[in-house]
Enzyme design. Structure first.
Site, PDB file in Angstrom:
ATOM      1  N   ARG A  43       0.832  -1.211   0.000  1.00  0.00           N
ATOM      2  CA  ARG A  43       0.000   0.000   0.000  1.00  0.00           C
ATOM      3  C   ARG A  43       0.866   1.261   0.000  1.00  0.00           C
ATOM      4  NH1 ARG A  43      -3.497   2.453   4.554  1.00  0.00           N
ATOM      5  NH2 ARG A  43      -4.737   3.937   3.369  1.00  0.00           N
ATOM      6  N   HIS A  47       0.819   4.193  -2.835  1.00  0.00           N
ATOM      7  CA  HIS A  47       0.595   5.594  -2.476  1.00  0.00           C
ATOM      8  C   HIS A  47       1.777   6.461  -2.892  1.00  0.00           C
ATOM      9  CE1 HIS A  47      -3.086   5.687   0.281  1.00  0.00           C
ATOM     10  NE2 HIS A  47      -3.068   4.501  -0.297  1.00  0.00           N
ATOM     11  N   ASN A  75      -3.611   9.346   3.616  1.00  0.00           N
ATOM     12  CA  ASN A  75      -2.416   8.664   4.104  1.00  0.00           C
ATOM     13  C   ASN A  75      -2.365   8.511   5.621  1.00  0.00           C
ATOM     14  OD1 ASN A  75      -1.387   8.219   1.576  1.00  0.00           O
ATOM     15  ND2 ASN A  75      -0.006   9.969   1.606  1.00  0.00           N
ATOM     16  N   HIS A 175      -5.225  -5.298  -3.507  1.00  0.00           N
ATOM     17  CA  HIS A 175      -5.833  -5.060  -2.200  1.00  0.00           C
ATOM     18  C   HIS A 175      -6.285  -6.347  -1.526  1.00  0.00           C
ATOM     19  CE1 HIS A 175      -5.871  -0.909  -3.586  1.00  0.00           C
ATOM     20  NE2 HIS A 175      -6.084  -0.558  -2.340  1.00  0.00           N
TER      21      HIS A 175
END
Length: 188
Positions: A43, A47, A75, A175
């Site tokens: 993740r 990001h 975040n 995910h």
């Protein structure tokens, strides 16, 4: 383009030949002790890369004088365990070869290695990324796709970054390695 031309699979072969092994060893220990590490690092990598490229700017901590990407609303839930895993790997690298391996490359290798450790495919990486010199607290909220976007909007957001629908599906499927926070889907 000039920077990409200098990237290679053996970028650290002379300056830090054990870099891959050091990273893998630290991450394996961390993943064994905390099985959510892989999902967290993956993740973090997404990001980081989705906002301004894969430059580790998501790892820049805020200071009293300047806020960073970590302060963006999207975040705030980035896992501290993943950041800790990367900090441990960076510390081990600094002992072996100080100032050589970029945080951007560390994050890319860590994501790849943890995907592999959890049963996903191994994929080759070209290394030589440079760490970002800035970290914007507003960019992630504007650029990272939110859970409530429609499919057509998701396709458009990913297309604007040069991704195909197939890329969107693959990245969304990543995910399944982790978990989600209830606030992201409870309304649905």
């Amino acid at each position: 383009a000039a920077a990409e031309a200098k990237m290679s699979a053996d970028y650290y072969s002379k300056t830090c030949p054990r870099a891959d092994r050091i990273i893998a060893d630290v991450l394996a220990q961390k993943q064994i002790s905390n099985p959510t590490t892989a999902a967290g690092v993956l993740r973090l990598f997404f990001h980081d890369c989705f906002v301004g490229g894969c430059d580790a700017s998501v790892l820049v901590a805020s200071t009293a004088a300047a806020r960073s990407e970590r302060d963006a609303d999207v975040n705030l839930s980035l896992p501290g365990d993943a950041i800790d895993a990367l900090a441990r790997a960076q510390a081990a690298l600094e002992v072996e070869c100080p100032g050589v391996v970029s945080s951007a490359d560390l994050l890319a290798v860590a994501a790849r290695d943890l995907v592999t450790m959890t049963g996903g495919p191994y994929y080759p990486l070209r290394l030589g990324r440079k760490d970002g010199l800035s970290s914007s607290p507003s960019a992630p909220d504007a650029e990272i796709p939110h859970a409530n976007l429609t499919v057509s909007r998701l396709v458009a957001v990913f297309a604007a970054k040069g991704f195909t629908v197939q890329d969107l599906v693959a990245l969304s499927g990543a995910h399944t390695l982790g978990f989600s926070h209830c606030k992201e889907f409870a309304a649905r």
